[in-house]
Design a protein around this motif. Structure first.
Motif, PDB file in Angstrom:
ATOM      1  N   MET A 231       0.837  -1.195   0.000  1.00 16.05           N
ATOM      2  CA  MET A 231       0.000   0.000   0.000  1.00 16.05           C
ATOM      3  C   MET A 231       0.878   1.254   0.000  1.00 16.05           C
ATOM      4  O   MET A 231       1.869   1.333   0.743  1.00 16.05           O
ATOM      5  N   ILE A 232       0.497   2.250  -0.808  1.00 11.01           N
ATOM      6  CA  ILE A 232       1.228   3.513  -0.878  1.00 11.01           C
ATOM      7  C   ILE A 232       0.585   4.496   0.113  1.00 11.01           C
ATOM      8  O   ILE A 232      -0.569   4.912  -0.083  1.00 11.01           O
ATOM      9  N   PRO A 233       1.274   4.857   1.188  1.00  9.95           N
ATOM     10  CA  PRO A 233       0.674   5.712   2.222  1.00  9.95           C
ATOM     11  C   PRO A 233       0.144   7.040   1.675  1.00  9.95           C
ATOM     12  O   PRO A 233      -0.905   7.521   2.119  1.00  9.95           O
ATOM     13  N   GLU A 234       0.859   7.636   0.728  1.00  9.04           N
ATOM     14  CA  GLU A 234       0.410   8.915   0.167  1.00  9.04           C
ATOM     15  C   GLU A 234      -0.948   8.775  -0.531  1.00  9.04           C
ATOM     16  O   GLU A 234      -1.782   9.686  -0.492  1.00  9.04           O
ATOM     17  N   GLU A 235      -1.169   7.621  -1.170  1.00 13.01           N
ATOM     18  CA  GLU A 235      -2.450   7.365  -1.819  1.00 13.01           C
ATOM     19  C   GLU A 235      -3.562   7.175  -0.782  1.00 13.01           C
ATOM     20  O   GLU A 235      -4.704   7.577  -0.995  1.00 13.01           O
ATOM     21  N   LEU A 236      -3.207   6.564   0.343  1.00 15.54           N
ATOM     22  CA  LEU A 236      -4.185   6.417   1.434  1.00 15.54           C
ATOM     23  C   LEU A 236      -4.608   7.788   1.946  1.00 15.54           C
ATOM     24  O   LEU A 236      -5.803   8.045   2.126  1.00 15.54           O
ATOM     25  N   GLU A 237      -3.641   8.671   2.162  1.00 15.27           N
ATOM     26  CA  GLU A 237      -3.951  10.020   2.640  1.00 15.27           C
ATOM     27  C   GLU A 237      -4.891  10.731   1.669  1.00 15.27           C
ATOM     28  O   GLU A 237      -5.878  11.371   2.092  1.00 15.27           O
ATOM     29  N   LYS A 238      -4.632  10.607   0.381  1.00 22.59           N
ATOM     30  CA  LYS A 238      -5.490  11.242  -0.630  1.00 22.59           C
ATOM     31  C   LYS A 238      -6.921  10.712  -0.554  1.00 22.59           C
ATOM     32  O   LYS A 238      -7.890  11.474  -0.638  1.00 22.59           O
ATOM     33  N   GLN A 239      -7.053   9.390  -0.388  1.00 18.64           N
ATOM     34  CA  GLN A 239      -8.382   8.789  -0.390  1.00 18.64           C
ATOM     35  C   GLN A 239      -9.162   9.135   0.878  1.00 18.64           C
ATOM     36  O   GLN A 239     -10.392   9.297   0.834  1.00 18.64           O
ATOM     37  N   VAL A 240      -8.471   9.245   1.999  1.00 18.06           N
ATOM     38  CA  VAL A 240      -9.141   9.655   3.238  1.00 18.06           C
ATOM     39  C   VAL A 240      -9.682  11.079   3.086  1.00 18.06           C
ATOM     40  O   VAL A 240     -10.842  11.369   3.453  1.00 18.06           O
ATOM     41  N   GLN A 241      -8.860  11.950   2.539  1.00 13.14           N
ATOM     42  CA  GLN A 241      -9.304  13.328   2.335  1.00 13.14           C
ATOM     43  C   GLN A 241     -10.445  13.397   1.323  1.00 13.14           C
ATOM     44  O   GLN A 241     -11.390  14.179   1.492  1.00 13.14           O
ATOM     45  N   ALA A 243     -12.709  11.072   0.787  1.00  5.26           N
ATOM     46  CA  ALA A 243     -13.918  10.584   1.459  1.00  5.26           C
ATOM     47  C   ALA A 243     -14.544  11.669   2.318  1.00  5.26           C
ATOM     48  O   ALA A 243     -15.772  11.851   2.339  1.00  5.26           O
ATOM     49  N   ARG A 244     -13.706  12.427   3.029  1.00  2.02           N
ATOM     50  CA  ARG A 244     -14.226  13.494   3.892  1.00  2.02           C
ATOM     51  C   ARG A 244     -14.879  14.608   3.050  1.00  2.02           C
ATOM     52  O   ARG A 244     -15.932  15.138   3.414  1.00  2.02           O
ATOM     53  N   LYS A 245     -14.260  14.943   1.927  1.00  2.00           N
ATOM     54  CA  LYS A 245     -14.826  15.975   1.047  1.00  2.00           C
ATOM     55  C   LYS A 245     -16.179  15.539   0.476  1.00  2.00           C
ATOM     56  O   LYS A 245     -17.055  16.372   0.224  1.00  2.00           O
ATOM     57  N   GLU A 246     -16.326  14.225   0.276  1.00  2.00           N
ATOM     58  CA  GLU A 246     -17.588  13.692  -0.254  1.00  2.00           C
ATOM     59  C   GLU A 246     -18.679  13.651   0.816  1.00  2.00           C
ATOM     60  O   GLU A 246     -19.826  13.310   0.516  1.00  2.00           O
ATOM     61  N   GLY A 247     -18.308  13.953   2.060  1.00  2.00           N
ATOM     62  CA  GLY A 247     -19.278  13.901   3.142  1.00  2.00           C
ATOM     63  C   GLY A 247     -19.415  12.533   3.771  1.00  2.00           C
ATOM     64  O   GLY A 247     -20.333  12.290   4.574  1.00  2.00           O
ATOM     65  N   SER A 248     -18.518  11.627   3.436  1.00  2.00           N
ATOM     66  CA  SER A 248     -18.544  10.278   4.008  1.00  2.00           C
ATOM     67  C   SER A 248     -17.858  10.266   5.368  1.00  2.00           C
ATOM     68  O   SER A 248     -17.213  11.245   5.774  1.00  2.00           O
ATOM     69  N   ALA A 249     -17.990   9.141   6.064  1.00  2.00           N
ATOM     70  CA  ALA A 249     -17.405   9.003   7.399  1.00  2.00           C
ATOM     71  C   ALA A 249     -16.388   7.860   7.398  1.00  2.00           C
ATOM     72  O   ALA A 249     -16.755   6.699   7.560  1.00  2.00           O
ATOM     73  N   PRO A 250     -15.107   8.178   7.191  1.00  2.00           N
ATOM     74  CA  PRO A 250     -14.076   7.130   7.262  1.00  2.00           C
ATOM     75  C   PRO A 250     -13.956   6.600   8.685  1.00  2.00           C
ATOM     76  O   PRO A 250     -14.020   7.376   9.650  1.00  2.00           O
ATOM     77  N   PHE A 251     -13.800   5.282   8.827  1.00  2.00           N
ATOM     78  CA  PHE A 251     -13.695   4.731  10.182  1.00  2.00           C
ATOM     79  C   PHE A 251     -12.633   3.647  10.321  1.00  2.00           C
ATOM     80  O   PHE A 251     -12.237   3.314  11.431  1.00  2.00           O
ATOM     81  N   LEU A 252     -12.133   3.085   9.207  1.00  2.00           N
ATOM     82  CA  LEU A 252     -11.259   1.917   9.306  1.00  2.00           C
ATOM     83  C   LEU A 252     -10.263   1.884   8.157  1.00  2.00           C
ATOM     84  O   LEU A 252     -10.608   2.194   7.014  1.00  2.00           O
ATOM     85  N   VAL A 253      -9.019   1.513   8.489  1.00  2.00           N
ATOM     86  CA  VAL A 253      -8.012   1.179   7.484  1.00  2.00           C
ATOM     87  C   VAL A 253      -7.579  -0.260   7.735  1.00  2.00           C
ATOM     88  O   VAL A 253      -7.241  -0.623   8.868  1.00  2.00           O
ATOM     89  N   CYS A 254      -7.613  -1.069   6.679  1.00  2.00           N
ATOM     90  CA  CYS A 254      -7.130  -2.446   6.791  1.00  2.00           C
ATOM     91  C   CYS A 254      -5.813  -2.558   6.037  1.00  2.00           C
ATOM     92  O   CYS A 254      -5.775  -2.450   4.807  1.00  2.00           O
ATOM     93  N   ALA A 255      -4.743  -2.742   6.774  1.00  2.00           N
ATOM     94  CA  ALA A 255      -3.426  -3.001   6.172  1.00  2.00           C
ATOM     95  C   ALA A 255      -3.216  -4.508   6.102  1.00  2.00           C
ATOM     96  O   ALA A 255      -3.865  -5.271   6.823  1.00  2.00           O
TER      97      ALA A 255
END
Length: 505
Positions: A231-241, A243-255
């Motif tokens: 997993m590319i951490p920078e890509e994870l950061e982008k996707q979390v942000q 999700a938040r912009k879309e109004g979603s509620a991130p709650f879990l990361v599975c590594a």
């Protein structure tokens, strides 16, 4: 016989059924068990390390149906016929304890674990309350405590489950409960759109868990991985942000620590930094790679795992604890597992028992009946010690390294990438394709090679080796080294046999 029993003193007949004495012939049953165990000993255990035996006696489904006589009838059949069925079942089953079974992420036989399974099968316990399963509840507690130590937590909780997929589902539901505890009573209505994150290389159970739990597979954001499958951490950061912009509620990361195909280990420390920054639960699916924690040499692969909130770890894989032996381990020690899953069944978990009811741990499980899977791992660990388990891991990875070096020496064999664990992924290019120009036609032809070789090895019974296409790459072999019965000679045989089976392709 019925008339004779009725004539006996105190004979009782109810609804046409004689209730005096047992109806089971114990002596005959004991004799059958004795003879069946002899067959198991001779046909399975004693042949486990015999490379002259076939890995499988291949039969097509329709033919195998005829051989086994699967029909169940109104009247029972004699013991001799049943014993012959036992022999046939063994004969036509895949010998996963054969040194040349390389097909899955489990293999081999551990004798201590096997005896533990014999004991538990004979006792037929269920692990939910101390009163019915005193030994096995204490064993599970001891094993979980020791596994938690290897993760690097000072305290924690856990439970054994029927498979890593179920452990991942437990973790996903637990993370959701931690995020919004009201879901247990109120359900999904009124909740925001929950989103979780996993790598493109994660186990397919993450999608299944999201579907099963009502989260939805569209709400699993798959994070890009690098060329090694991490997993590319920078890509994870982008996707979390995102999700938040879309109004979603991130709650879990599975590594993932040890991906299924490539054996990749995600950068846990960097992922943990992102989880801490955004307040996300970090689950590590170490079902396959978790056993590297036992090795002082290789535990660096899981650097940062102590920062996880939960971990799935399957000792039935690399450590040979026997299917199934899978633990979900949780850092939280405040009773979160029980709070999330408890239903407080009054007929089972009475609070006024005559002993400490904290040992009635079944209420933190989604199951009621539950097998004592920790026992086989415990008995094996007691017999071998941590150093014995460590030796298994080190030897498996040393054999994997040997095979990689041999692949590099041989014409026609080509690695996909340098492995960091026990997954060796490679192509075999038959002589007819070696001078062919690299292009669509070459790859199309190479795509057909592995399935043909697999069919031939299965029908010959010489070995079992998995293959698959993966992320745009045509079919390649995935060799997995696990069993301590495997030797350098088996690695050489594998390469020789592929060449032999493909010489006319």
């Amino acid at each position: 016989c019925k008339q004779e029993m009725l004539q006996k003193k105190n004979a009782v007949l109810v609804d046409g059924v004689i209730l005096n004495g047992p109806i089971m012939d114990s002596k005959a049953g004991e004799k059958f068990v004795e003879e069946a165990c002899k067959i198991i000993m001779e046909e399975v255990i004693q042949k486990a390390d015999d490379v002259t035996e076939k890995v499988c006696e291949w039969q097509a489904p329709e033919m195998l149906k005829q051989i086994l006589d699967l029909e169940m009838r109104d009247t029972g059949e004699c013991h001799q016929k049943i014993l012959q069925l036992c022999r046939d079942v063994i004969k036509y089953s895949v010998k996963t304890n054969h040194p040349r079974f390389f097909n899955q992420l489990y293999a081999g036989i551990d004798y201590y674990s096997l005896v533990a399974r014999f004991i538990t099968e004979a006792l037929n316990p269920s692990v939910y309350t101390y009163e019915v399963s005193p030994v096995f509840l204490l064993v599970e507690e001891a094993v979980i405590k020791k596994m938690i130590e290897f993760i690097g937590w000072e305290e924690g909780d856990g439970i054994f489950n029927p498979g890593g997929s179920v452990s991942n589902m437990y973790a996903m539901n637990l993370a959701r409960y931690k995020f919004c505890p009201e879901i247990k009573e109120k359900g999904l209505s009124g909740l925001p759109r929950l989103v979780l994150f996993a790598s493109e290389e994660c186990h397919y159970s993450m999608k299944k868990a999201a579907s099963f739990l009502g989260i939805g597979t569209e709400n699993v954001y798959f994070i890009k991985t690098d060329e090694r499958g991490k997993m590319i951490p920078e890509e994870l950061e982008k996707q979390v942000q995102r999700a938040r912009k879309e109004g979603s509620a991130p709650f879990l990361v599975c590594a993932t620590a040890g991906t299924t195909v490539l054996g990749a280990f995600d950068p846990l420390d960097k992922i943990a930094d992102i989880c801490e920054k955004h307040g996300l639960w970090l689950h590590v699916d170490a079902s396959w790679g978790g056993s590297a924690l036992i090795s002082r040499k290789h535990r660096r692969l899981l650097h940062g795992i102590h920062r996880a909130d939960s971990v799935a770890w399957n000792p039935h894989k690399m450590l040979l604890a026997g299917i199934q032996c899978c633990a979900l381990l949780v850092k939280d020690n405040s009773g979160l597992l029980k709070k999330c899953y408890s239903a407080e069944a009054a007929y089972l978990f009475q609070q006024d028992k005559f002993y400490d009811v904290s040992y009635d741990t079944g209420d933190k499980s989604i199951q009621c009946s539950r097998r004592p899977d920790a026992f086989k791992f415990w008995l094996m660990w007691k017999a071998l010690g941590t150093t014995g388990l460590e030796e298994r891991v080190n030897r498996a990875l040393a054999l994997a390294r040997y095979l990689v070096e041999e692949i590099k020496k041989r014409e026609g064999f080509q690695l996909l990438l340098e492995p960091e664990y026990a997954n060796i992924c490679f192509w075999y290019i038959p002589p007819s394709l070696r001078k062919m120009e690299d292009g669509p036609e070459f790859w199309q032809k190479l795509h057909q090679v592995a399935p043909i070789i697999k069919e031939r090895m299965m029908k010959k019974g010489s070995m079992m080796l998995g293959y698959q296409p993966h992320r745009g790459k045509v079919n390649f072999f995935r060799q997995v080294v696990i069993s301590p019965q495997v030797s350098r000679e088996d690695m050489d045989f594998l390469l020789d046999e592929i060449e032999l089976l493909a010489k006319d392709l």
